[in-house]
Design a protein around this motif. Structure first.
Motif, PDB file in Angstrom:
ATOM      1  N   LEU A 153       0.827  -1.216   0.000  1.00 27.70           N
ATOM      2  CA  LEU A 153       0.000   0.000   0.000  1.00 27.70           C
ATOM      3  C   LEU A 153       0.860   1.265   0.000  1.00 27.70           C
ATOM      4  N   TYR A 154       1.877   1.278   0.854  1.00 28.81           N
ATOM      5  CA  TYR A 154       2.704   2.472   1.021  1.00 28.81           C
ATOM      6  C   TYR A 154       3.463   2.781  -0.271  1.00 28.81           C
ATOM      7  N   GLY A 155       4.031   1.757  -0.897  1.00 27.54           N
ATOM      8  CA  GLY A 155       4.755   1.964  -2.144  1.00 27.54           C
ATOM      9  C   GLY A 155       3.848   2.481  -3.245  1.00 27.54           C
ATOM     10  N   ALA A 156       2.623   1.942  -3.324  1.00 29.54           N
ATOM     11  CA  ALA A 156       1.676   2.392  -4.341  1.00 29.54           C
ATOM     12  C   ALA A 156       1.274   3.844  -4.102  1.00 29.54           C
ATOM     13  N   LYS A 157       1.044   4.198  -2.844  1.00 30.89           N
ATOM     14  CA  LYS A 157       0.650   5.578  -2.521  1.00 30.89           C
ATOM     15  C   LYS A 157       1.756   6.568  -2.898  1.00 30.89           C
ATOM     16  N   LEU A 158       2.990   6.247  -2.538  1.00 32.03           N
ATOM     17  CA  LEU A 158       4.088   7.155  -2.848  1.00 32.03           C
ATOM     18  C   LEU A 158       4.348   7.232  -4.356  1.00 32.03           C
ATOM     19  N   ALA A 159       4.193   6.106  -5.053  1.00 31.16           N
ATOM     20  CA  ALA A 159       4.369   6.121  -6.507  1.00 31.16           C
ATOM     21  C   ALA A 159       3.341   7.049  -7.156  1.00 31.16           C
ATOM     22  N   PHE A 160       2.109   7.011  -6.665  1.00 23.14           N
ATOM     23  CA  PHE A 160       1.038   7.843  -7.228  1.00 23.14           C
ATOM     24  C   PHE A 160       1.310   9.326  -7.008  1.00 23.14           C
ATOM     25  N   ALA A 161       2.074   9.670  -5.977  1.00 24.14           N
ATOM     26  CA  ALA A 161       2.311  11.073  -5.631  1.00 24.14           C
ATOM     27  C   ALA A 161       3.499  11.678  -6.363  1.00 24.14           C
ATOM     28  N   GLY A 194      -2.135 -17.979  -1.879  1.00 25.34           N
ATOM     29  CA  GLY A 194      -1.448 -18.653  -0.787  1.00 25.34           C
ATOM     30  C   GLY A 194      -1.538 -17.896   0.518  1.00 25.34           C
ATOM     31  N   ALA A 195      -1.399 -16.562   0.460  1.00 22.86           N
ATOM     32  CA  ALA A 195      -1.468 -15.756   1.683  1.00 22.86           C
ATOM     33  C   ALA A 195      -2.861 -15.781   2.290  1.00 22.86           C
ATOM     34  N   PHE A 196      -3.884 -15.864   1.451  1.00 20.11           N
ATOM     35  CA  PHE A 196      -5.258 -15.913   1.965  1.00 20.11           C
ATOM     36  C   PHE A 196      -5.478 -17.147   2.828  1.00 20.11           C
ATOM     37  N   GLN A 197      -4.850 -18.259   2.458  1.00 17.90           N
ATOM     38  CA  GLN A 197      -4.959 -19.479   3.263  1.00 17.90           C
ATOM     39  C   GLN A 197      -4.308 -19.312   4.627  1.00 17.90           C
ATOM     40  N   ARG A 198      -3.287 -18.472   4.704  1.00 16.11           N
ATOM     41  CA  ARG A 198      -2.553 -18.302   5.959  1.00 16.11           C
ATOM     42  C   ARG A 198      -3.160 -17.226   6.854  1.00 16.11           C
ATOM     43  N   ASP A 199      -3.464 -16.049   6.278  1.00 19.75           N
ATOM     44  CA  ASP A 199      -3.962 -14.930   7.084  1.00 19.75           C
ATOM     45  C   ASP A 199      -4.820 -14.048   6.176  1.00 19.75           C
ATOM     46  N   TRP A 200      -6.130 -14.321   6.148  1.00 17.51           N
ATOM     47  CA  TRP A 200      -6.977 -13.612   5.196  1.00 17.51           C
ATOM     48  C   TRP A 200      -7.155 -12.125   5.513  1.00 17.51           C
ATOM     49  N   PRO A 201      -7.164 -11.673   6.781  1.00 18.86           N
ATOM     50  CA  PRO A 201      -7.300 -10.224   6.993  1.00 18.86           C
ATOM     51  C   PRO A 201      -6.125  -9.419   6.410  1.00 18.86           C
ATOM     52  N   ILE A 202      -4.901  -9.905   6.622  1.00 17.66           N
ATOM     53  CA  ILE A 202      -3.728  -9.213   6.063  1.00 17.66           C
ATOM     54  C   ILE A 202      -3.771  -9.244   4.538  1.00 17.66           C
ATOM     55  N   THR A 203      -4.209 -10.360   3.985  1.00 18.67           N
ATOM     56  CA  THR A 203      -4.293 -10.486   2.534  1.00 18.67           C
ATOM     57  C   THR A 203      -5.300  -9.512   1.951  1.00 18.67           C
ATOM     58  N   LEU A 204      -6.418  -9.316   2.637  1.00 13.07           N
ATOM     59  CA  LEU A 204      -7.401  -8.348   2.166  1.00 13.07           C
ATOM     60  C   LEU A 204      -6.827  -6.933   2.140  1.00 13.07           C
ATOM     61  N   PHE A 246      -5.839  -4.184  -1.629  1.00 16.36           N
ATOM     62  CA  PHE A 246      -6.040  -2.790  -2.012  1.00 16.36           C
ATOM     63  C   PHE A 246      -4.831  -2.241  -2.760  1.00 16.36           C
ATOM     64  N   GLY A 247      -3.693  -2.909  -2.620  1.00 10.65           N
ATOM     65  CA  GLY A 247      -2.525  -2.501  -3.381  1.00 10.65           C
ATOM     66  C   GLY A 247      -2.715  -2.651  -4.877  1.00 10.65           C
ATOM     67  N   LEU A 248      -3.585  -3.574  -5.291  1.00  8.44           N
ATOM     68  CA  LEU A 248      -3.876  -3.725  -6.715  1.00  8.44           C
ATOM     69  C   LEU A 248      -4.582  -2.489  -7.256  1.00  8.44           C
ATOM     70  N   VAL A 249      -5.442  -1.887  -6.420  1.00 10.82           N
ATOM     71  CA  VAL A 249      -6.089  -0.632  -6.823  1.00 10.82           C
ATOM     72  C   VAL A 249      -5.037   0.471  -6.954  1.00 10.82           C
ATOM     73  N   GLY A 250      -4.115   0.520  -5.978  1.00 10.83           N
ATOM     74  CA  GLY A 250      -3.046   1.509  -6.047  1.00 10.83           C
ATOM     75  C   GLY A 250      -2.183   1.331  -7.277  1.00 10.83           C
ATOM     76  N   ALA A 251      -1.916   0.067  -7.658  1.00 18.97           N
ATOM     77  CA  ALA A 251      -1.110  -0.194  -8.850  1.00 18.97           C
ATOM     78  C   ALA A 251      -1.809   0.331 -10.099  1.00 18.97           C
ATOM     79  N   ALA A 252      -3.115   0.136 -10.170  1.00 19.48           N
ATOM     80  CA  ALA A 252      -3.862   0.660 -11.315  1.00 19.48           C
ATOM     81  C   ALA A 252      -3.780   2.185 -11.368  1.00 19.48           C
TER      82      ALA A 252
END
Length: 506
Positions: free
Chosen positions: A287-295, A401-411, A415-421
């Motif tokens: 998330l942080y990398g996407a936000k800074l890239a957008f700025a 794979g991450a969703f199987q381990r920890d779905w809240p963190i994966t969710l 949102f980083g995919l939105v930032g990438a777009a």
């Protein structure tokens, strides 16, 4: 002996390239490509599978300092072979991308480039931890020189910052290595820096955690992880194009490789306990990398911050600690290396034509440079994870794979995919559309430039449509990394996942 030659060829080639400048500058460029071509031929000749029941395709070991338990120990498996191919390809791309850009001290430039490649190859092959540390340092010093000598206006500041961050983190890793060696000496009475010997150590939880943290921080700086990433945008922005390409496509991957090869296997229980925090840091980086890239308004700085976001996915996948996510992390290392290298090359091409990277001063490139603009659009779409390209496969595997381990963190990471777009479309909209940039009379991609970008695009497309060969190469190493691991499950009890015994390792 083939593994030793893989390191000796670029080392000797670096000296030869430096000397070749005395006769002719162009000779240094050609010799650099010849050296990398010989490396590729040699790598092609090594066995591409391990003996029955084994992990390593090829090994070489001989004594170096036996009193201290230090040896020349190199080994090649599917993971290191994949990264070696990426290193040689990106090395050749770096030479071609800088063909016209470097006109001062040409031989010394390519000498440093080959020295850095040699150090990276050593990092991917070394199984003696002292030897690994030597190559870890070797790959960094030439990169500092590339930035400091051939970089842009603030190159000395960026090179100094890069050096301080990397050397401070390397010191932590050295202390952790020595800690492991002394623990081994206390348990066995024998000094050894060998990977196989240190794997068999029985560590108490508290020492294991602190030693693991020393390795983790060193590799996280190189990854780079949020809070340890601040050297990255300056180094990328001030480095010459070839330096940015090598730094983004290869050097960042050594951090991820270190986590996979050393941190997880050497400290399985401590890594499993640390995994939720590491996954959280990975999601934050996305998330942080996407936000800074957008700025950003500087094209090069924008692309630099996308690396923080993409490598956050790698950290998330590594510490999900399952087959799917680990294979996705390796695929992301490959895909990010190709797509980000292409974007940095495009930024270099734009800068060579307009002498600016400010998106506010650019625009209308599609009408002026249709071929270069088409490649820009393609690699921007790859960066946001367009289906059909390798980046999509990598991110899908990591998130599954991450969703199987920890779905809240994966969710959160989703949102980083939105930032990438957002940042990818920002790059495209501001550079390709709108009013035409000044100095409108310029040339489109030359044959050399077209060949570089087309080869990178082709590989992204091939691995996006047919990723199975890559996944097959790393399947065995991934299974070995996950061997005999204690993993906390969601029910609050520990579940032992045993895929194969560590006794199969050296």
């Amino acid at each position: 002996m083939s593994l030793v030659l893989l390191i000796l060829i670029p080392l000797l080639g670096a000296v030869l390239v430096w000397l070749a400048e005395r006769w002719r500058c162009g000779l240094a460029r050609g010799l650099s490509l010849v050296v990398l071509g010989l490396e590729a031929l040699l790598l092609w000749q090594v066995p591409h599978e391990a003996p029955a029941g084994g992990l390593w395709w090829l090994q070489f070991q001989t004594e170096w300092l036996p009193v201290l338990g230090i040896s020349w120990h190199f080994a090649l498996d599917g993971l290191s072979a994949l990264l070696l191919w990426l290193t040689l390809f990106i090395g050749a791309v770096s030479v071609l991308a800088s063909w016209r850009d470097i006109d001062q001290r040409v031989g010394f430039f390519y000498c440093n480039l080959l020295l850095s490649v040699a150090g990276i190859i050593g990092v991917f092959l070394a199984l003696d931890l002292f030897l690994f540390f030597v190559f870890w340092e070797l790959m960094l010093i030439p990169m500092v020189l590339l930035i400091a000598i051939w970089g842009h206006e603030n190159r000395h500041y960026a090179a100094t910052k890069f050096f301080i961050f990397t050397q401070a983190s390397s010191l932590l890793m050295l202390v952790a290595i020595l800690g492991l060696v002394f623990v081994h000496y206390g348990q066995t009475g024998v000094m050894s820096f060998d990977y196989g010997d240190l794997l068999r150590l029985q560590l108490a939880p508290l020492p294991a955690f602190w030693l693991m943290l020393g390795f983790f921080i060193a590799f996280a700086v190189k990854l780079p992880m949020v809070a340890l990433h601040t050297w990255l945008p300056d180094a990328h922005t001030e480095a010459p194009t070839a330096g940015s390409v090598l730094l983004a496509a290869i050097l960042l991957k050594t951090g991820a490789y270190g986590l996979l090869r050393f941190t997880l296997p050497l400290f399985p229980d401590a890594s499993a306990e640390f995994a939720p925090l590491a996954m959280g840091l990975g999601a934050l980086g996305v998330l942080y990398g996407a936000k800074l890239a957008f700025a950003q308004h500087d094209m090069k700085r924008l692309v630099a911050y996308t690396s923080v976001s993409h490598m956050g996915f790698v950290l998330l996948g590594i510490y999900a600690l399952n087959d799917l996510a680990l294979q996705g992390a390796v695929m992301q290392m490959l895909a990010h290396g190709l797509s980000t290298a292409a974007l940095f090359i495009i930024v270099g091409m734009v800068y060579a034509r307009w002498h600016t990277r400010d998106l506010r001063e650019l625009g209308g490139l599609w009408s002026l440079l249709p071929r270069l603009s088409g490649f820009t659009l393609l690699f921007a779409l790859a960066s946001l994870g367009l289906p059909g390209l390798a980046n999509f496969v990598a991110e899908f595997l990591i998130l599954a794979g991450a969703f199987q381990r920890d779905w809240p963190i994966t969710l959160v990471a989703l949102f980083g995919l939105v930032g990438a777009a957002l940042y990818a479309l920002l790059l495209v909209q501001r550079s390709l559309w709108g009013a035409a940039a000044p100095q409108a009379k310029t040339h489109d991609c030359s044959a050399r430039e077209w060949g570089i970008l087309a080869s990178l695009a082709l590989l992204l497309l091939v691995f996006g449509l047919h990723p199975q060969p890559v996944l097959d190469m790393v399947q065995r190493p991934v299974a070995t990394i996950l061997a005999e691991r204690v993993m906390p499950n969601t029910g609050g009890t520990d579940q032992v996942v045993q895929r194969e015994s560590r006794e199969q390792l050296p």
